[in-house]
Design a protein around this motif. Structure first.
Motif, PDB file in Angstrom:
ATOM      1  N   THR A 191      16.730   3.371   8.237  1.00  0.00           N
ATOM      2  CA  THR A 191      16.249   1.990   8.358  1.00  0.00           C
ATOM      3  C   THR A 191      14.804   1.957   8.827  1.00  0.00           C
ATOM      4  N   SER A 192      14.507   2.783   9.822  1.00  0.00           N
ATOM      5  CA  SER A 192      13.135   2.846  10.338  1.00  0.00           C
ATOM      6  C   SER A 192      12.162   3.220   9.232  1.00  0.00           C
ATOM      7  N   HIS A 193      12.521   4.242   8.461  1.00  0.00           N
ATOM      8  CA  HIS A 193      11.628   4.699   7.400  1.00  0.00           C
ATOM      9  C   HIS A 193      11.435   3.618   6.347  1.00  0.00           C
ATOM     10  N   GLU A 194      12.548   2.969   5.952  1.00  0.00           N
ATOM     11  CA  GLU A 194      12.463   1.979   4.893  1.00  0.00           C
ATOM     12  C   GLU A 194      11.676   0.741   5.333  1.00  0.00           C
ATOM     13  N   ILE A 195      11.741   0.397   6.616  1.00  0.00           N
ATOM     14  CA  ILE A 195      10.983  -0.760   7.108  1.00  0.00           C
ATOM     15  C   ILE A 195       9.528  -0.393   7.337  1.00  0.00           C
ATOM     16  N   ARG A 196       9.303   0.796   7.876  1.00  0.00           N
ATOM     17  CA  ARG A 196       7.933   1.186   8.196  1.00  0.00           C
ATOM     18  C   ARG A 196       7.079   1.360   6.944  1.00  0.00           C
ATOM     19  N   THR A 197       7.693   1.792   5.844  1.00  0.00           N
ATOM     20  CA  THR A 197       6.900   2.035   4.632  1.00  0.00           C
ATOM     21  C   THR A 197       6.227   0.764   4.130  1.00  0.00           C
ATOM     22  N   PRO A 198       6.958  -0.353   3.882  1.00  0.00           N
ATOM     23  CA  PRO A 198       6.248  -1.578   3.481  1.00  0.00           C
ATOM     24  C   PRO A 198       5.414  -2.170   4.612  1.00  0.00           C
ATOM     25  N   LEU A 199       5.860  -1.991   5.862  1.00  0.00           N
ATOM     26  CA  LEU A 199       5.099  -2.519   6.982  1.00  0.00           C
ATOM     27  C   LEU A 199       3.754  -1.820   7.100  1.00  0.00           C
ATOM     28  N   ASN A 200       3.719  -0.548   6.725  1.00  0.00           N
ATOM     29  CA  ASN A 200       2.457   0.186   6.728  1.00  0.00           C
ATOM     30  C   ASN A 200       1.452  -0.467   5.791  1.00  0.00           C
ATOM     31  N   ALA A 201       1.938  -0.881   4.619  1.00  0.00           N
ATOM     32  CA  ALA A 201       1.042  -1.550   3.672  1.00  0.00           C
ATOM     33  C   ALA A 201       0.593  -2.897   4.210  1.00  0.00           C
ATOM     34  N   VAL A 202       1.523  -3.660   4.811  1.00  0.00           N
ATOM     35  CA  VAL A 202       1.172  -4.975   5.356  1.00  0.00           C
ATOM     36  C   VAL A 202       0.083  -4.842   6.412  1.00  0.00           C
ATOM     37  N   LEU A 203       0.292  -3.953   7.374  1.00  0.00           N
ATOM     38  CA  LEU A 203      -0.672  -3.810   8.462  1.00  0.00           C
ATOM     39  C   LEU A 203      -1.966  -3.163   7.981  1.00  0.00           C
ATOM     40  N   GLY A 204      -1.843  -2.142   7.135  1.00  0.00           N
ATOM     41  CA  GLY A 204      -3.037  -1.454   6.670  1.00  0.00           C
ATOM     42  C   GLY A 204      -3.943  -2.363   5.869  1.00  0.00           C
ATOM     43  N   LEU A 205      -3.382  -3.115   4.957  1.00  0.00           N
ATOM     44  CA  LEU A 205      -4.191  -4.021   4.151  1.00  0.00           C
ATOM     45  C   LEU A 205      -4.741  -5.171   4.988  1.00  0.00           C
ATOM     46  N   SER A 206      -3.976  -5.626   5.974  1.00  0.00           N
ATOM     47  CA  SER A 206      -4.480  -6.675   6.864  1.00  0.00           C
ATOM     48  C   SER A 206      -5.655  -6.168   7.687  1.00  0.00           C
ATOM     49  N   GLU A 235       1.029  11.794  -0.375  1.00  0.00           N
ATOM     50  CA  GLU A 235       1.718  10.503  -0.218  1.00  0.00           C
ATOM     51  C   GLU A 235       2.290  10.076  -1.569  1.00  0.00           C
ATOM     52  N   ASP A 236       3.606   9.837  -1.613  1.00  0.00           N
ATOM     53  CA  ASP A 236       4.237   9.488  -2.889  1.00  0.00           C
ATOM     54  C   ASP A 236       4.237   7.989  -3.142  1.00  0.00           C
ATOM     55  N   ASN A 237       4.049   7.162  -2.107  1.00  0.00           N
ATOM     56  CA  ASN A 237       4.123   5.714  -2.268  1.00  0.00           C
ATOM     57  C   ASN A 237       2.750   5.162  -2.656  1.00  0.00           C
ATOM     58  N   ALA A 238       2.696   4.444  -3.792  1.00  0.00           N
ATOM     59  CA  ALA A 238       1.422   3.928  -4.294  1.00  0.00           C
ATOM     60  C   ALA A 238       0.789   2.945  -3.321  1.00  0.00           C
ATOM     61  N   GLY A 239       1.604   2.079  -2.687  1.00  0.00           N
ATOM     62  CA  GLY A 239       1.073   1.128  -1.731  1.00  0.00           C
ATOM     63  C   GLY A 239       0.445   1.813  -0.538  1.00  0.00           C
ATOM     64  N   ASN A 240       1.056   2.884  -0.057  1.00  0.00           N
ATOM     65  CA  ASN A 240       0.493   3.604   1.085  1.00  0.00           C
ATOM     66  C   ASN A 240      -0.767   4.369   0.695  1.00  0.00           C
ATOM     67  N   ARG A 241      -0.850   4.844  -0.556  1.00  0.00           N
ATOM     68  CA  ARG A 241      -2.089   5.491  -0.998  1.00  0.00           C
ATOM     69  C   ARG A 241      -3.240   4.473  -0.997  1.00  0.00           C
ATOM     70  N   ARG A 242      -2.929   3.250  -1.432  1.00  0.00           N
ATOM     71  CA  ARG A 242      -3.953   2.202  -1.430  1.00  0.00           C
ATOM     72  C   ARG A 242      -4.406   1.880  -0.003  1.00  0.00           C
TER      73      ARG A 242
END
Length: 609
Positions: free
Chosen positions: A249-264, A490-497
């Motif tokens: 759960t932590s991993h699955e939530i942190r992955t999109p949250l990383n994009a939210v915070l990083g892009l913000s 990094e395999d996730n495209a959003g996290n690479r961005r």
């Protein structure tokens, strides 16, 4: 007396009288001898009986299992009585509810002759009142049968006759007044009851009952221990399953949250309008709060296991309270409740666990809004008293009964109003765990006028401002300098961005690998100043990629490798470091930590240039 000489009595009469006297004396001597012999025999038998009781009592005290004591008792009683056969019955599964079954303990002077009788006894079981063992069980006393062939309540009469057995007696091994086992004996001829023997058996039965009682208690202890071990194993399995679930759960939530915070965070550096900056700040503040709440919820398992550790840090409490107020004000307005802040705080940063303070305060505010009716008010209060911080949340609800004020801080404990409002009854328990971990206190009390005031206070220290670490401008690639070369697996495209936009101002030369195998190939084909390695990737995970890179490097070189992952539990971090990582950065990415890692790589780059 013999008449004196000269008496008128004739000699014949005198002789006759003498003979009668001598005969009486002889009879008296015979009677005395008979009495003496009988007394000696009785004394001997009593000594034998005492020896029998003592022998069996010793065996009962020293035996670890009833079978050992029963075997000795059967042999000793048969030797004492001259009876030929003895056997023992116990309750099935050692439970006093019955039925009585043959224990397998047997004594026989001629076992081959009575093989059939023993086999039949082995197969039978006896309910209360049935057969000789059942009668002893029902009465709790010894029972005697003069001839089993003529007894209507002896199911084994025919095989007993074929085995040449007639008289029988049995007695109970007693635990208090409860029958714990029955010992049964047979003789090869009919015989009347022996009352003295039956009294002796009463003493023996009490002794044998002790070993039966100890055996039962050990059985109960073993059963209890086994049940406890099974419960412990189930609890450990549940804990492992919970930990695995929380990790996923932590991993699955942190992955999109990383994009939210990083892009913000990246948007903060863009030329936005004032309104756009305000909106972005709200997204960033909410995302950071969500991250802290996620960390705190995941840490509840550590609180339950007494393994939680406070994450102490410096932060601006007033800014934090303002952020919470701004985030929860829309919720309050939807419920037509006024949410206010009354904070008497100096302009200073404090040191404590920001996440636990925030989670506790947010839980209390959420509860207060839930219980306050429309038109009411929820007040947040804050004050510093020396090295103590006190925060309060006052609602406009029905209040808490005095008898409930302690128990509502226990897991799954709720008042009737709490159940009506919904929830699992864990919010206040989490608050209590947080505050206890910080060495503080939490409670509630009636508010002035209406409602309930929830409060907590914790020890804090006033902290100096933190020096921020940042790369203010890109590293220009000139004749004297070159850009920092970073490989990011990094395999996730959003996290690479996210990595692209966060590292762009630093002038980093960024290379991506979409799985661990590609990362190993890139690291071996070229040189990098830093490798950021994700953990969960397809084809090959980051830990295996880390191991292969370290093996290929040998002792010739050492490229800094920092794991960049959402899997950052303590045991995960220990595993990464043991595998050769230089550090661990968690997702969502925290810019100060990321820039601090980049800064450590600048000196080697300058030296290389």
């Amino acid at each position: 007396m013999i008449p004196p000489l000269g008496s008128d009595e004739s000699p014949n009469l005198q002789i006759e009288r003498l003979e009668r006297r001598l005969a009486r004396e002889r009879e008296a001597r015979k009677a005395a001898e008979t009495i003496a012999e009988s007394s000696l025999r009785d004394l001997y038998r009593e000594q034998q009986r005492l020896a029998l009781v003592e022998t069996i009592a010793t065996a009962a005290n020293l035996s670890d299992h009833p079978d050992e004591a029963f075997a000795l008792a059967l042999r000793a009683i048969c030797d004492f009585t001259g009876w030929r056969v003895g056997q023992a019955y116990m309750f099935a599964d050692a439970a006093p509810g019955g039925p009585l079954v043959f224990s397998g303990v047997w004594h026989d002077a001629d076992p081959e002759l009575r093989r059939e009788f023993r086999q039949i006894s082995d197969r039978l079981s006896f309910d209360r009142g049935e057969g000789l063992p059942g009668r002893v069980w029902a009465s709790g006393k010894a029972c005697w049968i003069q001839d089993v062939a003529a007894d209507p309540n002896f199911p084994r009469a025919e095989p007993a006759k074929r085995a040449g057995l007639h008289a029988a007696f049995a007695f109970p091994a007693l635990i208090g007044e409860e029958v714990g086992a029955v010992l049964e004996f047979f003789l090869e001829r009919p015989a009347p009851p022996d009352e003295v023997l039956l009294k002796t058996l009463d003493q023996i039965g009490a002794q044998l009952g002790r070993v039966v009682e100890r055996h039962r208690n050990r059985g109960r202890t073993r059963a209890h221990t086994l049940a406890l071990e099974e419960k412990t194993a189930a609890a450990e399995a549940a804990s492992r399953a919970k930990s695995a679930f929380l990790a996923v759960t932590s991993h699955e939530i942190r992955t999109p949250l990383n994009a939210v915070l990083g892009l913000s965070q990246a948007l903060q550096r863009e030329p936005l309008t004032a309104t756009q900056h305000e909106l972005n700040d709200g997204v960033l503040a909410s995302g950071e709060m969500l991250l802290r709440l996620l960390n705190a919820v995941l840490d509840m398992s550590k609180i339950e296991a007494d393994k939680a550790v406070a994450e102490m840090g410096d932060f601006d409490l007033r800014a934090k309270l303002d952020s919470i107020l701004s985030i929860w004000t829309p919720r309050a307005e939807e419920a037509s409740v006024l949410l206010t802040l009354d904070a008497d705080l100096p302009q200073a940063r404090i040191r404590t666990d920001q996440g636990r303070i925030e989670q506790t305060l947010v839980n209390l505010v959420s509860n207060a809004l839930k219980f306050t009716p429309a038109g009411g008010e929820v007040r947040i209060g804050a004050a510093l008293f020396g090295d103590r911080l006190r925060l309060t949340v006052t609602d406009g609800g029905p209040g808490v009964a005095p008898e409930d004020r302690q128990r509502i801080f226990q897991p799954f404990e709720q008042t009737d109003a709490g159940r009506d409002a919904g929830g699992a009854g864990l919010g206040l328990a989490i608050c209590a765990g947080n505050i206890a971990l910080l060495g503080g206190q939490i409670g509630c009390e009636p508010a002035d006028g209406v409602g309930e005031r929830f409060w907590f206070d914790v020890p804090v220290s006033v902290a100096a401002p933190i020096a921020t670490i940042a790369i203010a401008s890109p590293v220009n690639a000139t004749s004297n300098d070159r850009a920092l070369r970073v490989l990011a697996a990094e395999d996730n495209a959003g996290n690479r961005r996210v990595l692209e936009v966060l590292l762009a101002p630093a002038g980093v030369e960024l290379t991506f690998a979409e799985n661990g195998e590609a990362a190993v190939a890139a690291a071996l084909a070229d040189s990098f100043d830093l490798i950021l390695m994700d953990v969960n990737m397809p084809v090959m995970d980051g830990v295996e990629a880390l191991r292969l890179i370290r093996v290929a490097e040998g002792e010739a070189s050492h490229t800094p490798i920092h794991m960049l992952t959402a899997n950052a539990f303590a045991d995960d971090v220990a595993r990464y470091m043991a595998g050769g990582a230089d550090g661990v950065l968690t997702k969502p990415i925290q810019l100060p930590q990321l820039f601090a890692v980049l800064e450590t790589c600048l000196s080697p780059v300058a030296q290389a240039a």
